[in-house]
Write a protein that holds these residues in place. Structure first.
Motif, short mmCIF file in Angstrom:
data_model
loop_
_atom_site.label_atom_id
_atom_site.label_comp_id
_atom_site.label_asym_id
_atom_site.label_seq_id
_atom_site.Cartn_x
_atom_site.Cartn_y
_atom_site.Cartn_z
N GLU A 210 -29.92 -14.66 20.32
CA GLU A 210 -30.14 -15.10 18.90
C GLU A 210 -30.12 -13.91 18.00
O GLU A 210 -29.19 -13.82 16.83
CB GLU A 210 -31.24 -15.16 19.00
CG GLU A 210 -31.02 -17.01 20.04
CD GLU A 210 -32.50 -18.31 19.36
OE1 GLU A 210 -33.41 -17.44 18.85
OE2 GLU A 210 -32.42 -19.23 19.25
N LYS A 211 -30.60 -12.85 17.95
CA LYS A 211 -30.72 -11.88 17.06
C LYS A 211 -29.74 -11.42 16.87
O LYS A 211 -29.18 -10.40 15.85
CB LYS A 211 -31.66 -10.45 17.78
CG LYS A 211 -33.30 -10.70 17.91
CD LYS A 211 -33.65 -9.12 17.59
CE LYS A 211 -35.35 -9.64 17.57
NZ LYS A 211 -35.70 -10.24 18.47
N ALA A 212 -28.72 -10.98 17.64
CA ALA A 212 -27.07 -10.55 17.42
C ALA A 212 -26.63 -10.93 16.37
O ALA A 212 -25.29 -10.91 15.89
CB ALA A 212 -26.29 -10.54 18.59
N GLY A 213 -26.94 -12.70 15.90
CA GLY A 213 -26.20 -13.87 15.18
C GLY A 213 -24.96 -13.83 15.09
O GLY A 213 -24.72 -13.83 15.84
N PRO A 214 -24.10 -14.16 13.94
CA PRO A 214 -22.92 -14.34 14.24
C PRO A 214 -22.47 -13.23 14.42
O PRO A 214 -21.08 -13.33 14.65
CB PRO A 214 -22.18 -15.05 12.78
CG PRO A 214 -23.46 -14.07 11.88
CD PRO A 214 -24.71 -13.45 13.03
N PHE A 215 -22.19 -12.15 14.80
CA PHE A 215 -20.88 -10.81 15.14
C PHE A 215 -21.56 -10.92 17.00
O PHE A 215 -20.41 -9.60 17.21
CB PHE A 215 -21.32 -9.65 14.51
CG PHE A 215 -21.91 -10.09 13.07
CD1 PHE A 215 -23.01 -10.00 12.48
CD2 PHE A 215 -19.86 -10.58 12.48
CE1 PHE A 215 -22.55 -10.41 11.45
CE2 PHE A 215 -20.25 -10.52 11.17
CZ PHE A 215 -21.59 -10.70 10.19
N GLY A 216 -21.93 -11.37 17.58
CA GLY A 216 -22.62 -11.51 18.73
C GLY A 216 -23.63 -10.29 19.26
O GLY A 216 -23.26 -8.82 18.78
N PRO A 217 -23.59 -10.19 20.04
CA PRO A 217 -23.78 -8.67 20.61
C PRO A 217 -23.37 -7.92 20.45
O PRO A 217 -21.52 -7.67 20.70
CB PRO A 217 -24.87 -8.80 22.34
CG PRO A 217 -24.39 -10.36 22.85
CD PRO A 217 -23.04 -10.99 21.33
N GLY A 218 -23.75 -6.65 20.29
CA GLY A 218 -23.42 -5.21 19.76
C GLY A 218 -21.76 -4.87 21.43
O GLY A 218 -23.13 -5.11 22.60
N SER A 219 -20.91 -4.56 20.86
CA SER A 219 -20.19 -4.38 22.27
C SER A 219 -20.14 -2.90 22.76
O SER A 219 -20.62 -2.15 22.42
CB SER A 219 -18.62 -4.67 21.99
OG SER A 219 -18.40 -3.80 20.38
#
Lengths: 219, 166
Positions: A210-219
């Motif tokens: 959820e925290k990663a938000g609309p960009f998704g978790p960092g790759s």
């Protein structure tokens, strides 16, 4: 940005785990005088608002409590029928609380089995051989993502349509399942999951996603 | 921690030998334990390795020999197909970490399959992905053979209903 719920369905279509992760639902409590300007009607086991939306009380909201006492389905706490009670001018002014009705566990079980069947139909309808089955169901208020493992377990996540990174979240939930549910020697396969560690780690994973938000978790 | 595992396994087999008179019983017990491990290990394997669905028996066996053995035992096995029908394979292990500390089987336990748990694990794991198989030891270094060889025979697919899970 939210993940609403997680469902885990076993090979036979039975629900073995369910987690609701919504923000606390918005209940509205108001005092009314006779006559009631909302149109109420019975629906399944509840009394819902059919028309007359106003002030945060939406169509589809169910009557949750009358004068502070929680209603029991279609009956008030003392056993009177809700619609009769509200039809009687002597009972007014009355304070009624409305809100979205949460699904009961039986309803969730039924919905999970229905989804399991739909999933099977989905993979059969495919014009190509070897199709994967339903991966995503999209509506205007939520997206349902489903991941079926090679062993037949389905992980279903309901999330906000703008939430990204659900695919990696599903894989992460699979890892958490194989770690904390399967490796627990006292957990029997295909049975409801009642492992504390699984709960905790799942909630953590949801928060990270959820925290990663609309960009998704960092790759 | 690899050593701890190997030592634990050795202690387990030794205890089973004390508990059961016949080698066959010990073998069956080890196989059953392996089966219990296999049905759970398969999900862990699939979750961590993210492999795609295997489309043939030989792909599946390759996957077991190269990826799974590497992941869990740290060794790879070589695969050969031993039947014309394409459903019998053998995995040849040069190095078997489970027997690192074992010289040879004692005389009265000549037909003990020391690593029978591995057969159970493979059988259990395959069953969870709906491939019925019989897994046995064909050759065993501990019994004097040159290499350790595990034979996998794929039986008819367990499910053949109208609804096939893809």
């Amino acid at each position: 940005m939210a993940i609403f719920s997680v469902y885990v369905v076993n090979k036979a279509g039975g629900l073995i785990y369910q987690l609701d992760h919504y923000a606390p639902r918005a209940d509205t409590e108001k005092t009314f005088s006779y006559p009631l300007d909302l149109v109420l009607r019975p629906h399944d086991e509840r009394v819902v608002v059919a028309f007359g939306q106003r002030d945060g009380i939406r169509v589809g909201h169910a009557v949750l409590a009358i004068n502070g006492a929680e209603v029991n389905g279609r009956f008030t706490a003392d056993g009177k029928d809700v619609l009769e009670f509200l039809g009687n001018p002597a009972n007014y002014p009355v304070s009624i609380r409305f809100g979205r009705h949460r699904l009961s566990s039986n309803e969730k079980l039924m919905l999970a089995s229905m989804f399991h069947s739909l999933f099977a139909i989905g993979s059969q309808l495919s014009p190509e051989v070897g199709s994967s089955g339903i991966e995503m169901l999209e509506t205007d208020t939520f997206k349902l993502h489903c991941f079926q493992t090679l062993t037949g377990i389905k992980f279903v996540v309901l999330a906000d349509p703008r939430q990204a990174g659900i695919d990696s979240l599903l894989r992460k939930i699979y890892e958490i399942y194989s770690d904390f549910a399967l490796k627990n020697p006292f957990y029997s396969l295909e049975m409801p999951i009642r492992c504390e560690l699984f709960d905790q780690n799942l909630k953590l994973a949801l928060e990270v996603a959820e925290k990663a938000g609309p960009f998704g978790p960092g790759s | 921690s690899r050593e701890l595992f190997v030592l634990t396994y050795g202690a387990l087999v030794a205890q089973l030998c004390k508990d059961y008179e016949k080698d066959e019983d010990v073998n069956i017990c080890l196989d059953r334990m392996g089966y219990g491990i296999g049905i759970r290990l398969i999900d862990d394997f699939l979750a961590r390795s993210a492999v795609k669905k295997c489309r043939s028996y030989s792909e599946t066996t390759d996957m077991i020999a190269q990826v799974a053995f590497k992941m869990y035992l740290g060794v790879t096995a070589s695969v050969s197909c031993t039947s014309a029908a394409g459903n019998e394979f053998s995995l040849i292990l040069d190095k078997n970490p489970l027997v690192d500390f074992v010289e040879e089987l004692p005389a009265e336990r000549a037909s003990l399959c020391y690593c029978n748990v591995l057969c159970g694990v493979i059988r259990g794991a395959l069953e969870m992905v709906r491939l019925a198989a019989e897994v046995t030891f064909l050759q065993d270094r501990l019994k004097g053979d040159a290499v350790t060889e595990i034979g996998i025979t794929f039986l008819r697919k367990a499910e053949d209903r109208k609804h096939k899970r893809n």
